[in-house]
Design an enzyme around this catalytic site. Structure first.
Site, PDB file in Angstrom:
ATOM      1  N   LEU A   1       0.912  -1.125  -0.071  1.00  0.00           N
ATOM      2  CA  LEU A   1      -0.047   0.064  -0.111  1.00  0.00           C
ATOM      3  C   LEU A   1       0.987   1.373   0.074  1.00  0.00           C
ATOM      4  O   LEU A   1       0.529   2.282   0.758  1.00  0.00           O
ATOM      5  CB  LEU A   1      -0.850   0.177   1.263  1.00  0.00           C
ATOM      6  CG  LEU A   1      -2.185  -1.009   1.177  1.00  0.00           C
ATOM      7  CD1 LEU A   1      -3.226  -0.848   2.230  1.00  0.00           C
ATOM      8  CD2 LEU A   1      -3.041  -0.859   0.066  1.00  0.00           C
ATOM      9  N   CYS A   2       1.829   1.304  -0.804  1.00  0.00           N
ATOM     10  CA  CYS A   2       2.688   2.577  -0.877  1.00  0.00           C
ATOM     11  C   CYS A   2       3.097   2.719  -2.501  1.00  0.00           C
ATOM     12  O   CYS A   2       4.044   2.784  -2.811  1.00  0.00           O
ATOM     13  CB  CYS A   2       3.995   2.275  -0.141  1.00  0.00           C
ATOM     14  SG  CYS A   2       4.932   0.880  -0.099  1.00  0.00           S
ATOM     15  N   GLY A   3       1.871   2.641  -3.187  1.00  0.00           N
ATOM     16  CA  GLY A   3       2.022   2.881  -4.676  1.00  0.00           C
ATOM     17  C   GLY A   3       3.098   2.127  -5.248  1.00  0.00           C
ATOM     18  O   GLY A   3       3.400   1.018  -5.003  1.00  0.00           O
TER      19      GLY A   3
END
Lengths: 291, 133
Positions: free
Chosen positions: A89-91
């Site tokens: 969940l960090c691009g």
């Protein structure tokens, strides 16, 4: 056509998601500040180390230098140390590092070199396992670690150094993401073994002669392993800052998208509701007219 | 008294930066004190206490666990592996270091490695005595 109840639950669920992404964004922002401060605090040491190394390296004969500086003389076995995050969940943060490492590995393999991959961080392992699983020799996880400290860097570096001592590779490259700003993180490959000594900035006139105590060679043999650790440490800190930066902008996007979606769904909900009211009215009116 | 620029940095942060009168440090070949105008030199550190004297007031003392010292015309720089103010130092930490050093001595394969490890251990024991007393 979804019913009103469906729409209502849909809106509620998007709202809940938005709250989560918003909270994650704020958490990432707070962590980013801390990570950035840590990265900045570590900078003087790395800079000094570089200065000392370039001072020393300038005066050392490469052929007699320790192997960490001169290399093994061969260029057959490459070790890729891939540093990524422990969480998703960090691009594109993890995938862009993995992609860089993968391209590098493929190029080396095409040249007929042997490739070994050491993963630091679970996500890099997950991403590389599918395509290059056979080359991964180990995974070092720092899942429980909240704040990267020198101890973690030491763990990775001593592992790399042990392998080098045992002659398990010739060249080591470190993969991490350089932190430039919240919206820009640059995946970077850096050669750590053999050490690349930065050319001394145009020397200021005649450099005074140094006294070495113990002698140069001995200092160099203790300094070089330390340099590897420092480079790893720097990479881990840059990575931590980049991860939080990437997560922050990814979550910002997600929050905005959720907002758009809520808007659209609410409009749809209102239209459907209005249509139903109109329909009921028509039914009543036409019923009354029929009488 | 002439002052010079002194910096003490550990990997995690910069611990000291400023003008000082003198700095006493535990170099691996023996303790030394650096004053302004020292000849450029470079040496390694053994675990010990760095004493910083800056003008008036009592000197500041910090425990360092090895590192490097770089003395040049710009001043003195200590790259400490690990450094903490002496007040914050717990006897247990040295005890843990001694235990590690003892294991190093036991694990040493070559004679030189054993001698080096033993020297480190002796230094630590001495230090423990100095701090506890």
């Amino acid at each position: 056509m979804p019913s009103l109840k469906d729409l209502r639950t849909r809106i509620a669920s998007v709202k809940a998601t938005q709250k989560i992404t918003k909270a994650m964004q704020m958490v990432a922002a707070a962590k980013l500040r801390k990570a950035q401060m840590a990265a900045e605090a570590a900078r003087p040491y790395a800079e000094k180390m570089e200065a000392v190394l370039s001072n020393l390296g300038a005066g050392v004969d490469v052929s007699s230098a320790p192997r960490l500086l001169s290399g093994t003389g061969a260029d057959k076995v490459h070790l890729l140390v891939v540093c990524t995050a422990e969480r998703g969940l960090c691009g594109a943060f993890n995938s862009s590092i993995a992609r860089l490492a993968r391209e590098h590995a493929n190029r080396l393999l095409a040249e007929g070199k042997t490739v070994k991959i050491l993963c630091v961080g679970k996500k890099g392992n997950d991403a590389l396992r599918r395509t290059h699983g056979a080359y991964i020799i180990d995974l070092i996880e720092f899942r429980a670690v909240k704040q990267m400290s020198f101890t973690q860097a030491d763990e990775v570096a001593s592992r790399v150094l042990r392998m080098f001592e045992a002659g398990e590779f010739d060249v080591a490259t470190l993969f991490f993401s350089k932190f430039r700003s919240v919206i820009s993180q640059i995946p970077t490959a850096q050669k750590i073994v053999p050490a690349e000594i930065p050319a001394r900035a145009a020397s200021k006139g005649a450099q005074s002669v140094y006294d070495y105590e113990p002698d140069e060679a001995e200092i160099l043999t203790t300094l070089l392993p330390r340099n590897v650790t420092v480079q790893v440490f720097k990479a881990l800190l840059e990575n931590a800052a980049s991860e939080q930066g990437a997560r922050m902008s990814a979550m910002d996007n997600a929050t905005r998208n959720a907002g758009d979606m809520i808007k659209k769904q609410t409009q749809k909900y209102n239209r459907t509701r209005q249509a139903m009211i109109t329909k009921e009215l028509i039914e009543i009116i036409s019923g009354a007219e029929a009488l | 008294m002439a002052t010079f620029h002194f910096e003490l940095v550990s990997p995690e942060k910069m611990l000291f930066s400023g003008a000082v009168d003198s700095v006493a440090l535990p170099a691996s070949e023996g303790d030394m004190t650096v004053l302004a105008g020292h000849a450029p030199s470079m040496t390694t550190l053994k675990p010990g206490v760095v004493t910083i004297a800056e003008g008036k007031g009592s000197p500041r003392r910090l425990f360092v666990r090895g590192g490097f010292v770089d003395i040049n015309e710009a001043g003195l720089t200590i790259l400490a592996e690990h450094a903490i103010p002496l007040e914050d130092l717990k006897p247990e930490m040295i005890a843990a270091d001694i235990k590690n050093a003892m294991e190093d001595v036991a694990d040493a394969k070559t004679v030189e490695a054993r001698v080096a490890a033993q020297a480190k251990l002796d230094g630590l024991r001495q230090l423990q005595g100095a701090i506890v007393s």
